[in-house]
Design an enzyme around this catalytic site. Sequence first.
Site, PDB file in Angstrom:
ATOM      1  N   ASP B   8       0.882  -1.166   0.000  1.00  0.00           N
ATOM      2  CA  ASP B   8       0.000   0.000   0.000  1.00  0.00           C
ATOM      3  C   ASP B   8       0.918   1.213   0.000  1.00  0.00           C
ATOM      4  OD1 ASP B   8      -1.678   2.104   0.587  1.00  0.00           O
ATOM      5  OD2 ASP B   8      -2.284   1.356   2.557  1.00  0.00           O
ATOM      6  N   LYS B  75       3.464  11.001  -3.886  1.00  0.00           N
ATOM      7  CA  LYS B  75       2.424  10.301  -4.636  1.00  0.00           C
ATOM      8  C   LYS B  75       1.534  11.284  -5.401  1.00  0.00           C
ATOM      9  CE  LYS B  75      -1.310   7.013  -3.735  1.00  0.00           C
ATOM     10  NZ  LYS B  75      -1.906   6.191  -2.671  1.00  0.00           N
ATOM     11  N   GLU B 152      -6.817   0.696  -4.927  1.00  0.00           N
ATOM     12  CA  GLU B 152      -6.896   0.607  -3.468  1.00  0.00           C
ATOM     13  C   GLU B 152      -8.267   0.087  -2.999  1.00  0.00           C
ATOM     14  OE1 GLU B 152      -5.713   4.568  -2.571  1.00  0.00           O
ATOM     15  OE2 GLU B 152      -3.616   4.130  -3.031  1.00  0.00           O
ATOM     16  N   ASP B 175     -12.851   5.828   1.847  1.00  0.00           N
ATOM     17  CA  ASP B 175     -11.454   5.845   2.293  1.00  0.00           C
ATOM     18  C   ASP B 175     -11.107   7.236   2.819  1.00  0.00           C
ATOM     19  OD1 ASP B 175      -8.723   5.913   2.591  1.00  0.00           O
ATOM     20  OD2 ASP B 175      -8.270   4.927   0.687  1.00  0.00           O
TER      21      ASP B 175
END
Lengths: 180, 631
Positions: B8, B75, B152, B175
């Site tokens: 992850d 990211k 994800e 999320d």
Amino acid sequence: MEENKKNNHKAEEARKEAKTVTVLEADFNKIKEQALKADEYWDKLLRLQADYDNLRKRVEKEKADFVKFANEEIIAELLNVLDDLERAVDLAETKHQDLPAFLKGVEMILAHLYELLKENGIKPIEALGKTFDPNFHEALMQVEDKDMPDHTVMEELQKGYLLNDRVIRTSKVKVSKKIN
Amino acid sequence: MAKVIGIDLGTSNSAAAVMEGGRPVIIPSAEGAGVASGKAFPSYVAFTKDGQKLVGEPARRQAAINAEGTIQAAKRKMGSDYKFKVYGKEYTPQQISAFILQKIKQDAENYLGDKVEEVVITCPAYFDDNQRQATKDAGEIAGLKVLRIINEPTAACLAYGLEKSQKEQKIMVFDLGGGTLDVTIMEMAQGVFEVKSTSGDTQLGGTDMDNVLIEYIANQFKRDTGIDLKNDKMAVQRLREAAEKAKVELSSTLSTDINLPFITADATGPKHLTMPINRAKLEELVGPIVNKCRHPMEQAINDAKLTAKEIDRVIMVGGPTRMPVIQQFVEDFVGKKIERGVDPMECVALGAAVQAAIIKGDVKDVLLLDVTPLSLGIETLGGVNTRLIERNTTIPTRKAQVFSTAADNQTAVTIRVLQGERQMANDNVALGSFDLVGIPAAPRGVPQIEVAFDIDANGIVHVAAKDLGTGKEQSIRISAPKKLSKEEIEKMVKDAEKFAAEDTKKKEEVETINQADNLAYATEKSLKDYGDKVSQTERADIEAKLNDLKTAIKDKNVDRIKKGMEDLTKASHKLAEEIYKNAAAKQKEQQGQAGGQSQQANEAPKEDAPKGDKEDIIDAEFKEEDDNGKK
């Protein structure tokens, strides 16, 4: 299960389409025996896997139970510290005048607690005056300074500790920035 | 064989997991658990002036004094032409991510004691091809073979085992991380997940919640003391820790105290911060932030051309989703209970590991292993539910236990199979029952009847009862142990907790009655065998006490039963003495020498009734045949 049904269905289709193969009876029996063996092993594998999983759950539970009481000794010792602190508070409430004696008492409690932690593998991280090391220290602020070498820990805002050589809390520090 | 791990690669934190014995586990980062965010580590990379490279915790710790050399949230730049410029050098976002992946590779190799070469990496569902390629490149730069990049939310679903469902499902993955909210609507059919829509808010997360709480505490303190803590870095640091702790505690308790002694001092002396805070206050404070979650959910569901009602499952990802207020908000919005059972901080990495194993094919079938949602057991004497297989046991599994009869000359037993967590049989679901007949006439407690539960991989329950004396066997096959909905299962588990005290009391009553019954039975037997050894008055006394106890048992009056047992035991002391004397004498006779010290001779029934002290026989007995009539 659905999957099995699907497999059965597939097998049937295949049977319809497939060509007939002739094998010797001995060979056929051998194949059949092997197929049965395969089923047996497959079941055993699944059960082994489930056993492993159940064992893992049991170990986890045992570990949790163990942890619950593993601290018993240190907690029993901490109760003494608690008693001492209670005595200190009681005394302070009576508003006596002998502050130095009172301070001495608190220092003794502190020393006791420190000794207790030391016996259990706790060590303070050295920081003050050292070169900043991100493996042990955490920088909260930086102050310019003419005299100090760059990246020196000027002030320890919160002490850090090692438990059996592993960082359980970093030292929170103020770090120098050299100006020329 | 080299293991394949799932990664992850997060904006603020990263974590990795691996399959171990058919189930994914998180690989702890080398800094060890207990530091900052548990087993994950912050996605920080830093370069010091003297050219050292730091990744994870150490990089974060020095960020305050090396802002120009510290990179975080790389990211967010993945797939763009952006370059991080550090001390005259340039790094692509891929390179920075590669440093993080390298650390993961190293930690994993240390943990596994084996090389790690192949990985599955997750990325947000909204990542375009460019961004996905960049993520893959990062893996290659780190010397890893990227088997697949998966979404994800898909990984989160895999962690919950949703791919195993045969039914088509519409899933919402919510999320909420430290700094971003991602809402994804997916459709799953035959184990394949398809993203229908995504929405979110890149400026919304757990950090905002911490901040409002810190702000509130600091303001209260300022109002009380006039001192502004926000100017004191150390005070803010302590405040932040205390606020985070309070937030976590308030997820499980309704109120907590914030205690920070000697937080600061002014001319008048030291100042302490003590403040009670309850869940309602916290929820009021974070209310505006929670409300901001509504729009992304609405939008995602709209974009997927669905209504909230059509969502079958809701999966929560990210630490802040542990807060009851968030869970409640999402549940109210969708009108469905959220899935539970997997750590929301870990589920993306865990799911990536599951995907890795599926690709490698090494655990595909084993993954189908299921657990029993509720305990299975049988009814024993007095209507007690004796559990043989506990809930959450992984299947296939087998468990056997030896029972006995409850009455003299009982030739048949009824096995009533129960599903549920309650302690009394009738509060559980009866799955079926059968009789084992033809047990040879014998005193109660003597026959040994083995009851075996076997649940196969398909969840089919076989229950067999076998008289170990004669080898007679009878069994039942329960092909569809009542398919209970999740809500029903949850309710049953909750009920068991709710009625625990009540049930325990009932069970204890039954146990007392059983014990008393055993005592009466044993005394009766002793009287028959040794009654002539005691005086007439003693005998009459014992008989009277015995009758008292028997009536008390009949009336089911527990207090009287307890008293009756005590009285009877006392009254029969003389009888017991005689029995021991007799036994000792017998032994002496047999051994032909003076060896009377062994008082506990085998043939002497012990005073406290035959408590099934034979090996493997537990103190639970079947109801008598006749008793079954009234069920």
